[in-house]
Design a protein around this motif. Structure first.
Motif, PDB file in Angstrom:
ATOM      1  N   GLU A 131       2.981   5.310  -7.861  1.00 23.63           N
ATOM      2  CA  GLU A 131       3.228   6.438  -6.972  1.00 23.63           C
ATOM      3  C   GLU A 131       3.843   6.075  -5.478  1.00 23.63           C
ATOM      4  O   GLU A 131       4.512   6.797  -4.815  1.00 23.63           O
ATOM      5  N   ILE A 132       4.027   4.826  -5.505  1.00 26.53           N
ATOM      6  CA  ILE A 132       4.722   4.166  -4.132  1.00 26.53           C
ATOM      7  C   ILE A 132       6.049   3.267  -4.597  1.00 26.53           C
ATOM      8  O   ILE A 132       6.651   2.695  -3.948  1.00 26.53           O
ATOM      9  N   GLY A 133       6.328   3.298  -6.038  1.00 25.78           N
ATOM     10  CA  GLY A 133       7.538   2.579  -6.429  1.00 25.78           C
ATOM     11  C   GLY A 133       7.345   0.962  -6.588  1.00 25.78           C
ATOM     12  O   GLY A 133       8.213   0.364  -6.603  1.00 25.78           O
ATOM     13  N   LEU A 134       5.996   0.653  -6.417  1.00 27.37           N
ATOM     14  CA  LEU A 134       5.757  -0.835  -6.762  1.00 27.37           C
ATOM     15  C   LEU A 134       5.739  -1.369  -8.147  1.00 27.37           C
ATOM     16  O   LEU A 134       5.964  -2.497  -8.470  1.00 27.37           O
ATOM     17  N   GLY A 135       5.590  -0.509  -9.236  1.00 25.84           N
ATOM     18  CA  GLY A 135       5.371  -0.668 -10.440  1.00 25.84           C
ATOM     19  C   GLY A 135       5.514   0.461 -11.537  1.00 25.84           C
ATOM     20  O   GLY A 135       5.976   1.561 -10.850  1.00 25.84           O
ATOM     21  N   THR A 136       5.214   0.429 -12.665  1.00 22.36           N
ATOM     22  CA  THR A 136       5.002   1.625 -13.525  1.00 22.36           C
ATOM     23  C   THR A 136       3.628   1.961 -13.849  1.00 22.36           C
ATOM     24  O   THR A 136       3.436   2.934 -14.610  1.00 22.36           O
ATOM     25  N   SER A 137       2.763   1.111 -13.528  1.00 21.06           N
ATOM     26  CA  SER A 137       1.167   1.617 -14.125  1.00 21.06           C
ATOM     27  C   SER A 137       0.721   2.786 -13.345  1.00 21.06           C
ATOM     28  O   SER A 137       0.790   2.850 -11.916  1.00 21.06           O
ATOM     29  N   HIS A 138      -0.077   3.489 -14.040  1.00 25.15           N
ATOM     30  CA  HIS A 138      -0.640   4.730 -13.446  1.00 25.15           C
ATOM     31  C   HIS A 138      -2.240   4.757 -13.842  1.00 25.15           C
ATOM     32  O   HIS A 138      -2.718   5.880 -13.912  1.00 25.15           O
ATOM     33  N   ALA A 139      -2.590   3.563 -14.327  1.00 24.64           N
ATOM     34  CA  ALA A 139      -4.048   3.556 -14.885  1.00 24.64           C
ATOM     35  C   ALA A 139      -4.988   3.703 -13.789  1.00 24.64           C
ATOM     36  O   ALA A 139      -6.272   4.115 -14.222  1.00 24.64           O
ATOM     37  N   GLY A 140      -4.848   3.507 -12.737  1.00 25.85           N
ATOM     38  CA  GLY A 140      -5.849   3.717 -11.356  1.00 25.85           C
ATOM     39  C   GLY A 140      -5.217   3.047 -10.130  1.00 25.85           C
ATOM     40  O   GLY A 140      -3.797   2.775 -10.015  1.00 25.85           O
ATOM     41  N   LEU A 141      -6.100   3.343  -9.213  1.00 30.69           N
ATOM     42  CA  LEU A 141      -5.633   2.997  -7.638  1.00 30.69           C
ATOM     43  C   LEU A 141      -5.274   1.421  -7.967  1.00 30.69           C
ATOM     44  O   LEU A 141      -5.820   0.685  -8.574  1.00 30.69           O
ATOM     45  N   LEU A 142      -4.216   1.022  -6.878  1.00 33.81           N
ATOM     46  CA  LEU A 142      -3.912  -0.440  -6.754  1.00 33.81           C
ATOM     47  C   LEU A 142      -5.031  -0.778  -5.718  1.00 33.81           C
ATOM     48  O   LEU A 142      -4.894  -0.605  -4.638  1.00 33.81           O
ATOM     49  N   ILE A 143      -6.009  -1.433  -6.186  1.00 37.33           N
ATOM     50  CA  ILE A 143      -6.924  -2.334  -5.600  1.00 37.33           C
ATOM     51  C   ILE A 143      -6.366  -3.651  -4.766  1.00 37.33           C
ATOM     52  O   ILE A 143      -6.029  -4.528  -5.493  1.00 37.33           O
ATOM     53  N   LEU A 144      -6.620  -3.566  -3.358  1.00 39.08           N
ATOM     54  CA  LEU A 144      -6.077  -4.868  -2.607  1.00 39.08           C
ATOM     55  C   LEU A 144      -7.368  -5.922  -2.497  1.00 39.08           C
ATOM     56  O   LEU A 144      -8.414  -5.475  -2.228  1.00 39.08           O
ATOM     57  N   ASP A 145      -6.468  -7.121  -2.666  1.00 40.87           N
ATOM     58  CA  ASP A 145      -7.751  -8.146  -2.235  1.00 40.87           C
ATOM     59  C   ASP A 145      -6.949  -8.740  -1.004  1.00 40.87           C
ATOM     60  O   ASP A 145      -6.059  -9.837  -1.074  1.00 40.87           O
ATOM     61  N   THR A 146      -7.414  -8.490   0.144  1.00 39.27           N
ATOM     62  CA  THR A 146      -6.996  -8.904   1.390  1.00 39.27           C
ATOM     63  C   THR A 146      -7.924  -8.798   2.496  1.00 39.27           C
ATOM     64  O   THR A 146      -8.913  -8.028   2.289  1.00 39.27           O
ATOM     65  N   GLU A 147      -7.893  -9.726   3.436  1.00 38.29           N
ATOM     66  CA  GLU A 147      -8.721  -9.699   4.870  1.00 38.29           C
ATOM     67  C   GLU A 147      -8.078  -9.028   5.762  1.00 38.29           C
ATOM     68  O   GLU A 147      -8.728  -8.978   7.066  1.00 38.29           O
ATOM     69  N   LYS A 148      -6.907  -8.556   5.671  1.00 41.64           N
ATOM     70  CA  LYS A 148      -6.312  -8.006   6.542  1.00 41.64           C
ATOM     71  C   LYS A 148      -6.950  -6.437   6.942  1.00 41.64           C
ATOM     72  O   LYS A 148      -7.692  -6.012   6.158  1.00 41.64           O
ATOM     73  N   ASN A 150      -8.501  -2.999   8.475  1.00 40.69           N
ATOM     74  CA  ASN A 150      -7.976  -1.478   7.919  1.00 40.69           C
ATOM     75  C   ASN A 150      -6.826  -0.993   9.039  1.00 40.69           C
ATOM     76  O   ASN A 150      -7.102  -1.009  10.027  1.00 40.69           O
ATOM     77  N   GLY A 151      -6.027  -0.310   8.460  1.00 41.78           N
ATOM     78  CA  GLY A 151      -4.727   0.480   9.062  1.00 41.78           C
ATOM     79  C   GLY A 151      -3.802  -0.479   9.220  1.00 41.78           C
ATOM     80  O   GLY A 151      -2.791  -0.153   9.884  1.00 41.78           O
ATOM     81  N   THR A 152      -3.738  -1.677   8.714  1.00 41.04           N
ATOM     82  CA  THR A 152      -2.783  -2.604   8.676  1.00 41.04           C
ATOM     83  C   THR A 152      -1.518  -1.990   8.009  1.00 41.04           C
ATOM     84  O   THR A 152      -1.838  -1.596   6.786  1.00 41.04           O
ATOM     85  N   PRO A 153      -0.379  -1.898   8.481  1.00 42.31           N
ATOM     86  CA  PRO A 153       0.971  -1.533   7.570  1.00 42.31           C
ATOM     87  C   PRO A 153       0.954  -2.233   6.301  1.00 42.31           C
ATOM     88  O   PRO A 153       0.859  -3.679   6.298  1.00 42.31           O
ATOM     89  N   LEU A 154       1.182  -1.461   5.184  1.00 40.73           N
ATOM     90  CA  LEU A 154       1.329  -2.184   3.862  1.00 40.73           C
ATOM     91  C   LEU A 154       2.564  -3.047   3.732  1.00 40.73           C
ATOM     92  O   LEU A 154       2.273  -4.107   3.038  1.00 40.73           O
ATOM     93  N   ILE A 155       3.530  -3.074   4.953  1.00 42.53           N
ATOM     94  CA  ILE A 155       4.479  -3.936   4.568  1.00 42.53           C
ATOM     95  C   ILE A 155       4.280  -5.280   5.072  1.00 42.53           C
ATOM     96  O   ILE A 155       5.091  -6.085   4.714  1.00 42.53           O
ATOM     97  N   GLU A 156       3.024  -5.485   5.449  1.00 43.89           N
ATOM     98  CA  GLU A 156       2.801  -6.881   6.034  1.00 43.89           C
ATOM     99  C   GLU A 156       1.952  -7.583   4.775  1.00 43.89           C
ATOM    100  O   GLU A 156       1.616  -8.843   4.804  1.00 43.89           O
ATOM    101  N   ILE A 157       1.777  -6.913   3.687  1.00 42.90           N
ATOM    102  CA  ILE A 157       1.103  -7.503   2.629  1.00 42.90           C
ATOM    103  C   ILE A 157       2.239  -7.399   1.459  1.00 42.90           C
ATOM    104  O   ILE A 157       2.466  -8.627   0.741  1.00 42.90           O
ATOM    105  N   PHE A 158       2.873  -6.268   1.275  1.00 36.75           N
ATOM    106  CA  PHE A 158       4.211  -6.376   0.451  1.00 36.75           C
ATOM    107  C   PHE A 158       5.427  -6.347   0.968  1.00 36.75           C
ATOM    108  O   PHE A 158       5.777  -5.342   1.891  1.00 36.75           O
ATOM    109  N   GLU A 159       6.198  -7.445   0.798  1.00 34.19           N
ATOM    110  CA  GLU A 159       7.789  -7.280   1.388  1.00 34.19           C
ATOM    111  C   GLU A 159       8.494  -6.098   0.703  1.00 34.19           C
ATOM    112  O   GLU A 159       8.580  -6.217  -0.691  1.00 34.19           O
TER     113      GLU A 159
END
Length: 801
Positions: A131-148, A150-159
């Motif tokens: 849904e955000i152009g990162l891949g082709t999977s639509h099996a479910g939400l993309l769950i993040l494993d991060t200590e960042k 909440n509210g951190t812009p996603l660009i800081e995790i994915f280039e």
């Protein structure tokens, strides 16, 4: 051609903005036609943040929906309705906040709005990767494993990645600039900044299973380099490599093919990888195959080869059209485990001929046709091999093959500073000239105060003359830096011919357009069948590298292509045609070639549409002669004569002569020629050798005062032998009366049973004027009696009373 801003930085340090780089490239001769901002992920993740699901419970009115409250770092939990099967309390997810535009992998972008879903408020969206152009999977939400937090812009995790791409309109003479290295070389000279050296690793042969290479045609292939790699694995390229290729408009295929394309775009050296298992006999031969040999290229089209097509062959058949296109049987496949990596220098002339014959244009042929760098085969091979070993694994299975029997040497051009100053128009310091040339990798030697010798590297194959060196200096110094004189004048134009053919052509074209004529421009190439059937013109020039058999000859007559145009118009109900053409014809004699420019007229159909006042009238010879002779008058061509002609293209007509030389002809086209082109109406045709008209034309304009004294008209009716032409009568009249006779007009011609056989009657008007006084009856009678006496004595005319 596309050049990436980020990719350029691999070769030269750049702090300038893309706009400044665009300007610099254009000034150096690599005209930038456009700059595009491209993004690896559309939208660049703008508006997407890290969120944590704090609360999750079923929707009261929908079994598959969940009501969540999500922390996005604002201090207020967002209510978001979610239908993903893996949503639950405590997970960190990607949140598209209200107002964010998201760009799915497939489908159109859309904007997130505050909404009610089955009666429940939803202020955002929890996202899957597709849904955000990162891949082709639509099996479910993309769950993040991060200590960042909440509210951190996603660009800081994915280039996300973004770049600027320059679209360069590359001229045919700049084969050296078909790569990022090539563009960087010009920026090096412009900014006086060094090229960043590439660090190479040594290639160690780990197993010895080479493929033998033989080059039979060194003219078409001056240098052939290659290397065998075995035990590799074909798989998709890493993300960074795919992104680089996509940015410049190339589609990723697999790791090995992508690497060859990457090296080509980096260094300008086209490469090809063969499946080693498809090289039967374990041997490659570079040679031509017999004409008519069938070969299927990668686009699955079966082609018939010419004996001028250079091929890369195994011991049984061709595998690749050298420098142009690979074959279906020998390319890299998903099952490939061993390759032979080719890096060669092919002749530009041979590649260009093959590409034109087969109507092929590839990234490889684009570069080879412009001239590749013979010294780049080994550096490109080294770079590609290193990348393959890193990204696809495998082992080097041979020493590097490098067949280069006659090295291409640098061109040496002796020159003088004085000629630089003369051609540039200003005096540049000598050391600045040397500095610019050296920055462009053009070395200099035997330098003194007056002259030096430039040593041009082989990759600058188009720099062969002193004028080329001057252009090299100018494009780095800057054409815009050549100052204009404080006072502009056109005094220098006095050395040019006062008669400029193109100006006369423009003037006559405007005149004919005012007469209701339309200009046509037709192809210089024509069907050989026309010449063989009709034989108009001189010995034809045959095209060696034909793009089509129907366009195999240079035209020996303008009629061939013009009548195609006449037929085309008539077949589309435009039957009334008044056309003119400035075109060239070509011929050869004793192995020498000749080119002439002609002016031609074509008229067919009716002179005007029918109306209630009068009916339609078919165009006739005199319609053509009227416009032809008025055109000669417009050019101020005088002193010409006409006489009947038996030209093989005309049923009847006139030849126009000037100083006893035929400069043109006009008449009705032979019916058999019209019928040959399936034209069933009469065609009237005229042609003139344009250079003769230019030579005879008068460009000066003269003026005279309009006479205050009236012109007098007197008519005569003459009975003459049919063989006596109007031109003879006119010449006799002006010979008899040179001073007072202004002009003559024929207003009636009669031939019939009221006259004896072999006779005709002309009714003529004679216009007489004395510009110094009023004529008297006595003076008029004297002129007319002189004319009557001349006609009676010279041509046996009978004056009808």
């Amino acid at each position: 051609m596309k050049i990436s801003y980020n990719w350029l930085k691999d070769y030269i340090s750049l702090s300038e903005s893309p706009e400044e780089i665009s300007s610099a490239l254009t000034q150096t001769g690599l005209e930038v036609e456009g700059v595009e901002h491209v993004e690896k992920i559309p939208g660049g993740f703008e508006g997407l943040v890290i969120g944590e699901v704090i609360e999750c419970k079923p929707h009261p009115d929908a079994d598959k929906l969940q009501l969540t409250k999500v922390d996005v770092g604002t201090g207020v939990l967002l209510p978001i309705v979610c239908g993903a099967p893996n949503v639950k309390q405590g997970i960190k997810v990607i949140v598209a906040t209200v107002g964010t535009t998201i760009y799915p992998t497939s489908g159109e972008p859309f904007k997130i709005k505050k909404a009610k879903i089955r009666g429940e408020v939803s202020e955002g969206m929890l996202c899957a990767e597709d849904e955000i152009g990162l891949g082709t999977s639509h099996a479910g939400l993309l769950i993040l494993d991060t200590e960042k937090p909440n509210g951190t812009p996603l660009i800081e995790i994915f280039e996300s990645g973004s770049d600027y791409v320059f679209e360069i309109g590359l001229t045919p003479n700049r084969g050296d600039a078909t790569s990022h290295l090539g563009a960087a070389r010009d920026l090096k000279a412009f900014f006086k900044r060094p090229i960043e050296p590439r660090q190479s690793k040594s290639l160690k042969t780990e197993i010895d299973r080479p493929i033998e290479v033989t080059v039979e045609n060194n003219e078409a292939c001056p240098r052939y380099s290659g290397l065998t790699i075995r035990g590799l694995k074909i798989e998709p390229s890493p993300d960074w490599l795919q992104w680089r290729l996509k940015a410049v408009g190339l589609s990723p295929i697999n790791n090995v093919v992508d690497i060859t394309n990457y090296v080509m775009m980096s260094l300008g050296q086209p490469m090809h990888a063969f499946d080693a298992d498809a090289i039967t006999g374990n041997k490659i031969t570079v040679k031509t195959l017999p004409a008519g040999t069938k070969f299927t290229t990668l686009d699955e089209v079966e082609r018939k080869l010419s004996d001028k097509d250079l091929m890369i062959c195994n011991d049984q058949s061709g595998m690749c059209i050298a420098g142009v296109f690979g074959g279906t049987q020998s390319g890299v496949k998903d099952s490939t485990t061993s390759i032979f990596l080719e890096s060669a220098h092919f002749s530009a002339d041979w590649v260009r001929g093959t590409a034109m014959r087969h109507g092929l244009s590839t990234d490889a042929s684009f570069r080879f046709e412009r001239g590749s760098d013979p010294e780049m085969t080994l550096p490109a091979l080294q770079m590609a091999a290193e990348m393959i070993l890193e990204l696809a694994g495998g082992q080097v299975a041979s020493e590097v093959v490098d067949i280069y029997p006659q090295p291409i040497l640098p061109v040496r051009i002796p020159t003088t500073y004085q000629n630089f100053h003369r051609l540039i128009g200003i005096t540049l310091p000598n050391d600045q000239i040397i500095e610019i040339l050296n920055l462009l990798d053009i070395q200099t030697e035997t330098i003194d105060d007056a002259s030096f010798t430039a040593i041009v590297p082989p990759y600058r194959s188009e720099v062969t003359r002193e004028a080329d060196l001057v252009e090299e200096v100018l494009r780095i110094y800057g054409f815009n830096n050549i100052p204009l004189e404080e006072t502009l004048s056109a005094g220098y134009l006095s050395s040019f011919s006062e008669k400029e053919p193109y100006k006369l052509q423009e003037d006559l074209s405007t005149y004919l357009a005012g007469k209701g004529f339309s200009e046509i421009q037709t192809n210089s190439l024509t069907n050989p069948k026309y010449y063989k059937d009709l034989g108009l013109g001189g010995e034809p020039v045959e095209i060696l590298n034909k793009s089509s058999e129907d366009l195999g000859y240079m035209k020996t007559s303008l009629l061939y292509t013009a009548l195609e145009s006449v037929r085309h118009n008539i077949n589309r109900k435009a039957k009334n045609l008044n056309l003119f053409e400035f075109g060239k014809i070509y011929a050869q004699k004793n192995e020498k070639y000749k080119e002439d420019q002609l002016l031609a007229f074509y008229m067919s159909g009716d002179s005007h549409e029918e109306s209630w006042l009068e009916g339609a009238r078919k165009i006739g010879f005199h319609d053509l002669s009227r416009v032809v002779f008025s055109s000669l008058q417009h050019l101020k061509v005088v002193g010409y004569t006409t006489e009947p002609t038996e030209d093989p293209a005309l049923e009847y007509g006139l030849a126009v002569k000037l100083n006893n030389k035929v400069i043109g002809k006009l008449g009705m086209l032979k019916t058999k020629i019209s019928r040959y082109f399936d034209i069933k109406q009469e065609v009237f045709y005229a042609e003139f050798l344009w250079k003769d008209l230019v030579k005879a034309a008068k460009v000066e304009t003269s003026f005279e005062e309009i006479s205050k004294y009236p012109e007098v008209r007197r008519d005569l009716s003459l009975v003459l032998d049919k063989k006596v032409s109007y031109n003879e009568i006119k010449d006799l009249a002006f010979k008899s009366e040179k001073k007072l006779l202004n002009r003559i007009n024929v207003f009636s011609v009669y031939e019939g049973d009221k006259l004896e056989a072999g006779k005709k009657s002309y009714a003529l008007s004679f216009f007489i004027q004395d510009k110094t006084k009023t004529l008297t009856d006595k003076g008029i009678d004297k002129v007319m009696n002189g004319l009557i006496s001349t006609f009676e004595n010279e041509v046996g005319a009978i004056i009808r009373k």
